[in-house]
Design a protein around this motif. Structure first.
Motif, PDB file in Angstrom:
ATOM      1  N   GLU A   1      29.850 -32.102  13.868  1.00  0.00           N
ATOM      2  CA  GLU A   1      29.859 -32.978  12.691  1.00  0.00           C
ATOM      3  C   GLU A   1      30.623 -32.328  11.544  1.00  0.00           C
ATOM      4  O   GLU A   1      31.402 -32.991  10.849  1.00  0.00           O
ATOM      5  N   LEU A   2      30.412 -31.009  11.348  1.00  0.00           N
ATOM      6  CA  LEU A   2      31.113 -30.285  10.294  1.00  0.00           C
ATOM      7  C   LEU A   2      32.603 -30.239  10.581  1.00  0.00           C
ATOM      8  O   LEU A   2      33.425 -30.409   9.667  1.00  0.00           O
ATOM      9  N   LEU A   3      32.963 -29.995  11.859  1.00  0.00           N
ATOM     10  CA  LEU A   3      34.370 -29.953  12.238  1.00  0.00           C
ATOM     11  C   LEU A   3      35.035 -31.304  12.002  1.00  0.00           C
ATOM     12  O   LEU A   3      36.146 -31.372  11.466  1.00  0.00           O
ATOM     13  N   ASN A   4      34.343 -32.376  12.373  1.00  0.00           N
ATOM     14  CA  ASN A   4      34.885 -33.721  12.152  1.00  0.00           C
ATOM     15  C   ASN A   4      35.050 -34.006  10.659  1.00  0.00           C
ATOM     16  O   ASN A   4      36.028 -34.633  10.244  1.00  0.00           O
ATOM     17  N   LYS A   5      34.073 -33.518   9.879  1.00  0.00           N
ATOM     18  CA  LYS A   5      34.143 -33.715   8.433  1.00  0.00           C
ATOM     19  C   LYS A   5      35.345 -32.980   7.842  1.00  0.00           C
ATOM     20  O   LYS A   5      36.066 -33.515   6.991  1.00  0.00           O
ATOM     21  N   LYS A   6      35.558 -31.732   8.323  1.00  0.00           N
ATOM     22  CA  LYS A   6      36.696 -30.954   7.826  1.00  0.00           C
ATOM     23  C   LYS A   6      38.020 -31.605   8.213  1.00  0.00           C
ATOM     24  O   LYS A   6      38.965 -31.624   7.422  1.00  0.00           O
ATOM     25  N   GLU A   7      38.080 -32.117   9.447  1.00  0.00           N
ATOM     26  CA  GLU A   7      39.296 -32.792   9.892  1.00  0.00           C
ATOM     27  C   GLU A   7      39.551 -34.040   9.060  1.00  0.00           C
ATOM     28  O   GLU A   7      40.692 -34.353   8.711  1.00  0.00           O
ATOM     29  N   GLU A   8      38.470 -34.755   8.743  1.00  0.00           N
ATOM     30  CA  GLU A   8      38.594 -35.952   7.912  1.00  0.00           C
ATOM     31  C   GLU A   8      39.062 -35.595   6.512  1.00  0.00           C
ATOM     32  O   GLU A   8      39.932 -36.262   5.943  1.00  0.00           O
ATOM     33  N   GLU A   9      38.480 -34.525   5.958  1.00  0.00           N
ATOM     34  CA  GLU A   9      38.888 -34.086   4.620  1.00  0.00           C
ATOM     35  C   GLU A   9      40.341 -33.629   4.628  1.00  0.00           C
ATOM     36  O   GLU A   9      41.085 -33.870   3.675  1.00  0.00           O
TER      37      GLU A   9
END
Length: 270
Positions: free
Chosen positions: A60-68
């Motif tokens: 979830e954190l990785l996806n959030k970072k990719e989204e950011e």
């Protein structure tokens, strides 16, 4: 089909009660072992669940970072984002060159009448242009631009605390060399009086309202960014200090590295 039979070993030199007691003790030991095995299974099951939850959190954190990261990449870029830049305490845009080529482009294309052009007496220093928009630059804006010109010059890498920084008008900056001389890319001739300004190495970083990393004098960055970190000359590599800064101001490491001057760093604690 014959029913299965269970064999029971008896000690012929002991009574039935004694044999029964032996089997009772063995059954208690077996029960304890089963309980211990069950505790081990429960412990490993709990650890497996914890690892699964941690994995999901990391994904979830990785996806959030990719989204950011994707959001940062889609931000509308301004022309000055290709250069060094910051906004002074009084709201004036200050733009600096990164190298000889960007110095050339900055002066030729973006220095307009009424602007202020900053430079140092040391070779290899950037030009900074304060875009006044027809307004009179305050002493604070002039001092901040002088500090930035010093900070992003070779002074940082050489461990110097100040430089001979001056400002002139765009009309005083010329690409026409003296007879018999040749100007290299990014070099200009300054004609007329140069206005020298007291200055110092002075660097802070923060994220502005549009989500871009701003690097400049502490007073300027503090005026326009919610979270600010200060750095000075030290012994940490740009990549190492950038990772620490990224955690404090919630920004992209590569963008921070691009903002930093050439040299090494350490944090300044307020």
């Amino acid at each position: 089909r014959q029913p299965s039979m269970m064999q029971v070993k008896l000690r012929i030199n002991e009574t039935m009660e004694q044999n029964a007691a032996h089997y009772f003790e063995e059954s208690k030991k077996a029960k304890h072992k089963m309980e211990g095995a069950q505790k081990t299974v429960d412990r490993y099951r709990a650890e497996l669940n914890r690892l699964e939850e941690k994995k999901e959190e990391e994904i979830e954190l990785l996806n959030k970072k990719e989204e950011e990261k994707a959001q940062r990449a889609s931000r509308p870029q301004k022309w000055y984002h290709k250069f060094r830049w910051f906004v002074t305490s009084d709201g004036l845009l200050a733009v600096g060159g990164r190298d000889a080529t960007s110095n050339e482009v900055l002066i030729k294309k973006h220095a307009e009448p009424g602007d202020l052009v900053f430079h140092t007496d040391m070779a290899g220093s950037p030009f900074f242009v304060v875009k006044t928009g027809g307004k009179k630059a305050s002493p604070e804006s002039i001092r901040e631009a002088a500090d930035a010109t010093c900070t992003f010059s070779r002074a940082w890498k050489l461990g110097m605390g100040a430089q001979d920084v001056f400002w002139v008008t765009p009309e005083q900056v010329s690409k026409t060399a003296q007879s018999g001389e040749y100007l290299t890319r990014g070099a200009f001739v300054i004609r007329g009086k140069a206005n020298y300004v007291d200055n110092k190495v002075n660097l802070a970083l923060g994220v502005d309202a549009d989500g871009f990393v701003m690097g400049g004098p502490y007073s300027a960055v503090k005026a326009h960014c919610k979270t600010v970190v200060r750095v000075e000359q030290g012994d940490k590599k740009p990549s190492d200090i950038a990772k620490q800064i990224a955690k404090k101001i919630d920004a992209d490491v590569d963008e921070i590295v691009r903002v930093l001057p050439s040299g090494e760093f350490r944090f300044v604690r307020d």
